[in-house]
Design an enzyme around this catalytic site. Structure first.
Site, PDB file in Angstrom:
ATOM      1  CG  HIS A 126      -2.080  -0.958   1.204  1.00 32.35           C
ATOM      2  ND1 HIS A 126      -2.832  -1.253   0.019  1.00 32.35           N
ATOM      3  CD2 HIS A 126      -2.265  -2.047   2.329  1.00 32.35           C
ATOM      4  CE1 HIS A 126      -3.747  -2.291   0.369  1.00 32.35           C
ATOM      5  NE2 HIS A 126      -3.345  -2.564   1.817  1.00 32.35           N
ATOM      6  CG  ASP A 248      -5.057 -10.117   3.576  1.00 30.15           C
ATOM      7  OD1 ASP A 248      -4.608 -10.560   2.358  1.00 30.15           O
ATOM      8  OD2 ASP A 248      -4.792  -8.788   3.599  1.00 30.15           O
TER       9      ASP A 248
END
Length: 343
Positions: A126, A248
């Site tokens: 990110h 995830d």
């Protein structure tokens, strides 16, 4: 293809987040337990780490941003946003983490291993050139990808984290030397990764996004790789394959809503490694994964698959939604190939 996988992790993790934060030191402890599985004893070998240099980081990050984060750590730390914390030890840890992929590159070039799995912390995908966000301070996979590209390599970055790697996409948006391909839940944080985000004017078609709906299972992810990512990769002809390996998307993860299993990650790892031109040209980087048991099972399955070790793990998943999303991404890729007169 059977062989040794190099394992790289942090020697000194001093990146402390606040109590209750999902991105916590216990994640690396879970990874270490997973990689101590005796069934992997003959298939793995430790990697000697080395920190990234200022030059390494400056290939992808604005020097002013680097100075700001280092300075914040030096004065005791603080928050970059509501998710992303800098502790006094975070800068040194992040620089060490960013060097893991570079050390893996050097060790793989020396020969003797088929792939590497590195576990940097904090994660990285990110982080943009000028901003840390989403738990990420430095973009670990981008640091290695940029170094390889500057050496004349063609780099494929496959991102199977459940959240879109907006930072990696942004850094290489106009760079034709790097193909960025992502599967991710949609809609979800950070809100980027639409199917029509396909690269800038100087690198049209070198960004590939396959956004998947809530509940998508592993068979849909495999279809995304087979129908969308693999053809784009074959046309691009990478000389290295890097993986933003977030775990995830596992059905037990508390931060997202896809429905994959550890068995799905094993299949994905085999598919992605097969996109490399040969052994010793694949590096997987830990990104997300916040249920510790699911993280451990998924890492074990992934490393075993990279090493060619057949381990019994969770059954692969199927039957979830998302085939239409894969179809839309396939249509976008066909249109791009027609426009560019690619095969």
């Amino acid at each position: 293809m059977d062989g040794t996988v190099l394992l790289g992790s942090l020697v000194d993790d001093r990146h402390q987040t606040w109590r209750g934060h999902p991105e916590r030191p216990a994640r690396l402890h879970a990874v270490a337990r997973a990689l101590a599985d005796p069934r992997l004893d003959e298939a793995v070998e430790p990697l000697v780490p080395a920190p990234a240099t200022e030059e390494d980081l400056a290939r992808v990050h604005d020097p002013r941003y680097l100075e700001a984060v280092a300075g914040l750590a030096e004065v005791g730390g603080g928050d970059l946003d509501g998710d992303t914390h800098v502790a006094p030890g975070s800068w040194a840890t992040a620089v060490a983490a960013a060097g893991l992929g570079l050390a893996a590159r050097d060790a793989l070039r020396a020969g003797g291993a088929v792939a590497a799995f590195v576990a940097p912390r904090p994660p990285g995908h990110h982080a943009t050139a000028r901003r840390g966000m989403g738990f990420c301070l430095l973009n670990n996979v981008a640091v290695t990808a940029a170094a390889l590209a500057d050496e004349g390599e063609r780099v494929l970055v496959v991102d199977w984290d459940v959240h879109h790697g907006n930072g990696t996409q942004d850094i290489f948006w106009d760079d034709p030397r790097v193909l960025y391909a992502s599967t991710h839940q949609w809609p979800a944080y950070p809100g980027t990764g639409a199917v029509d985000e396909t690269g800038g004017a100087a690198a049209a078609g070198t960004t590939v996004n396959v956004p998947l709906p809530v509940g998508a299972t592993g068979d849909v992810a495999l279809a995304a790789f087979d129908d969308v990512i693999a053809p784009a990769a074959e046309a691009f002809a990478p000389t290295w394959v890097l993986v933003s390996a977030g775990f995830d998307a596992h059905r037990d993860d508390p931060l997202a809503d896809l429905a994959w299993s550890a068995g799905d990650y094993a299949h994905l790892a085999r598919r992605v490694a097969a996109l490399a031109p040969g052994p010793g040209r694949t590096i997987a980087f830990l990104e997300g994964g916040y249920d510790l048991d699911a993280l451990a099972r998924s890492v074990t399955a992934t490393v075993a698959a990279l090493a060619g070790v057949d381990l019994e793990t969770e059954a692969p998943t199927n039957g979830g939604p998302g085939r239409s999303a894969v179809g839309r991404a396939t249509a976008v890729q066909h249109r791009l190939r027609d426009e560019q007169e690619l095969p």
